[in-house]
Design a protein around this motif. Structure first.
Motif, short mmCIF file in Angstrom:
data_model
loop_
_atom_site.label_atom_id
_atom_site.label_comp_id
_atom_site.label_asym_id
_atom_site.label_seq_id
_atom_site.Cartn_x
_atom_site.Cartn_y
_atom_site.Cartn_z
N GLN A 1 0.79 -1.23 0.00
CA GLN A 1 0.00 0.00 0.00
C GLN A 1 0.83 1.28 0.00
O GLN A 1 0.30 2.35 -0.27
CB GLN A 1 -1.03 0.00 1.14
N GLY B 1 -8.99 0.88 -4.87
CA GLY B 1 -7.94 1.80 -5.36
C GLY B 1 -7.72 1.79 -6.86
O GLY B 1 -6.71 2.30 -7.33
N LYS B 2 -8.68 1.26 -7.64
CA LYS B 2 -8.50 1.19 -9.11
C LYS B 2 -8.39 2.59 -9.74
O LYS B 2 -7.48 2.86 -10.51
CB LYS B 2 -9.68 0.44 -9.77
N THR B 3 -9.34 3.46 -9.37
CA THR B 3 -9.35 4.80 -9.97
C THR B 3 -8.12 5.58 -9.49
O THR B 3 -7.52 6.32 -10.26
CB THR B 3 -10.66 5.54 -9.63
N TYR B 4 -7.73 5.34 -8.25
CA TYR B 4 -6.52 6.00 -7.74
C TYR B 4 -5.31 5.59 -8.59
O TYR B 4 -4.49 6.41 -8.97
CB TYR B 4 -6.30 5.63 -6.27
N GLU C 1 -4.33 11.41 -8.39
CA GLU C 1 -4.75 12.71 -7.86
C GLU C 1 -3.86 13.78 -8.48
O GLU C 1 -2.78 13.47 -8.98
CB GLU C 1 -4.66 12.69 -6.33
N SER D 1 -18.49 5.87 -5.54
CA SER D 1 -18.03 4.71 -6.30
C SER D 1 -18.37 4.83 -7.79
O SER D 1 -19.43 5.29 -8.17
CB SER D 1 -18.72 3.48 -5.77
N SER D 2 -17.47 4.40 -8.62
CA SER D 2 -17.74 4.40 -10.06
C SER D 2 -18.38 3.07 -10.41
O SER D 2 -17.83 2.03 -10.11
CB SER D 2 -16.42 4.55 -10.81
N ALA E 1 -15.26 -1.44 -13.37
CA ALA E 1 -16.16 -1.18 -12.25
C ALA E 1 -15.87 -2.18 -11.13
O ALA E 1 -15.29 -3.24 -11.37
CB ALA E 1 -17.61 -1.32 -12.72
N GLY E 2 -16.26 -1.83 -9.92
CA GLY E 2 -15.99 -2.67 -8.74
C GLY E 2 -16.54 -4.08 -8.88
O GLY E 2 -17.63 -4.28 -9.40
#
Ligand code: ATP
Length: 305
Positions: free
Chosen positions: A27, A62-65, A70, A174-175, A204-205
Motif C-alpha cells: 500500500q 484503489g483502481k481509480t486511484y 490525484e 463509487s464508479s 467497475a468494482g
C-alpha cells in the motif's frame, strides 16, 4: 494471504493461501514505481503494438486511484503518466525524422450501454461493430486529435467528470461503470506507418451482488456479468478454444481487438487491506491467477506505402 473461506463465507484463519504474481505492490508503493511496470508497454504502443492495461478489484480497492490518481505530481496515476511518456517520446523521435498523429477517445460501459464521455449528450448509447481488418469500432464515438500532453489530460478530466457516480455500501463516490481511455498512435517514418494504441481500462468494482442494496442490484449484476465474461474470455484464450465468447458482454466485445491475439496486456489487481474484504480479496486473487495463465501473441501493425 492468511485464512480460508468456508461455505457461507465464514473465514477460518488457521490456513494460508498462497498466490504468486509477476509483481506484488504494497500500500505504500508509489505511483512512479507502478508506472515503471507500464512504461515499456507504452513504448511498445509507439512502436506499433496494441496495448491494454486493466485495473481490476472490488469497490474502493484503489483502481481509480491507480489509473487516474490525484492532481499532485507524485500521486498522478497511470493515465496521465502514460500521456506524458507518449508526448515526451514523440518529441524525441520527431527530432530523428519520425512524425505522429495522436488521437484519443473516452467511453464508459454502464449497465451494458456504451456511452461517449466526450459527447455533449453522454446518455445516448452507442453500438459496437466489428469490421474485418479494423477490428471492433464504436459507431459515432468522438475521437479527438491531440497535439500536446496538456490537451489530452484536459480531455481525460472532462471525461472523468462525466463518469457514472453512485452511492454504494463501500465507496461514497463509487464508479459503477467500466471506463476505457484509448489513445490511438499513428507513427510514420519514411515510407512506413505503424498503428499502435493504448487502452487504459478502469473496471467497475467487482464486489459480490449480496452486498448491493436493491437499487444497485441491476448495476452490480451487469458489472459482475461483464467481469465474469472477461474471465471466461481469458480462460478460452488460455485453452486456445476455437470459440472465444467475446460477444457475451459489451466489455469483452469492445476489447476483442485488444485481447484477441494481437496485443500486449497487463492487469493490475487491487485488493483492500481490511479483514472485512477478505472473501472479495480471495475472489480477486483467484481471478488474477486465472488471467495470469493467458499468453497473448503480439505483432507490430506496420504498413509500407
Ligand atoms: N495507494 C493509495 N494511496 C492513497 N489513497 C488511496 C490509495 N488507493 C486508494 N486510495 C483512496 O481510497 C479511496 C478509494 O479508492 P478508489 O476510488 O480509487 O477505489 P476504486 O477501486 O476505484 O473504487 P470503485 O470501484 O468504486 O471505482 C479513494 O479515496 C482513494 O483516494
Amino acid at each position: 494471504m492468511r485464512g480460508s473461506i468456508l461455505p457461507g463465507g465464514i473465514i477460518k484463519n488457521s490456513e494460508t493461501q498462497e498466490f504468486s504474481f509477476d509483481r506484488v505492490f504494497h500500500q505504500n508503493t508509489t505511483q512512479e514505481e507502478i508506472f515503471e511496470e507500464l512504461a515499456h508497454l507504452i513504448q511498445s504502443a509507439l512502436d506499433g503494438y496494441h496495448v491494454c492495461v486493466f485495473a481490476y478489484g472490488q469497490t474502493s480497492s484503489g483502481k481509480t486511484y491507480t489509473m487516474q490518481g490525484e492532481p499532485s505530481r507524485e500521486r498522478e496515476g497511470m493515465i496521465p503518466r502514460s500521456i506524458k511518456l507518449i508526448f515526451e517520446t514523440k518529441k524525441e523521435m520527431e527530432a530523428l525524422g519520425w512524425s505522429y498523429d495522436i488521437r484519443a477517445s473516452f467511453l464508459e460501459i454502464y449497465n451494458e450501454n456504451v456511452r461517449d464521455m466526450l459527447a455533449v449528450d453522454t446518455r445516448r448509447p452507442l453500438e459496437i461493430r466489428f469490421n474485418e481488418g479494423r477490428g471492433t469500432t464504436v459507431s459515432n464515438l468522438t475521437i479527438v486529435p491531440v497535439s500536446t500532453a496538456e490537451e489530452l489530460t484536459d480531455y481525460m478530466f472532462k471525461a472523468q467528470e462525466k463518469r457514472s457516480i453512485a452511492v454504494t455500501n463501500f465507496n461514497e463516490h463509487s464508479s459503477r461503470s467500466h471506463a476505457v481511455a484509448k489513445i490511438y498512435i499513428e507513427a510514420r517514418y519514411k515510407d512506413e506507418i505503424f498503428y499502435g494504441s493504448v487502452s487504459l481500462v478502469d473496471l467497475a468494482g467487482s464486489e459480490s451482488a449480496k452486498f448491493a442494496n436493491s437499487e444497485r442490484l441491476t448495476e452490480t449484476k451487469n458489472i459482475n456479468k461483464s467481469l465474469s465474461c472477461l474471465g471466461n474470455v481469458m480462460l478460452a484464450l488460455h485453452k486456445k478454444e476455437s470459440h472465444i465468447p467475446f460477444r457475451d458482454s459489451k466489455l469483452t466485445y469492445l476489447l476483442q481487438s485488444s485481447l484477441g491475439g494481437n496485443s500486449k496486456c497487463l492487469m493490475i489487481v487491487h485488493i483492500s487491506p481490511t479483514q472485512d474484504c477478505f472473501n472479495e480479496s480471495i475472489n480477486s486473487l483467484r481471478f488474477a491467477n486465472q488471467v495470469k495463465t493467458v499468453k497473448l501473441a503480439s505483432s507490430k501493425n506496420r504498413v509500407v506505402k
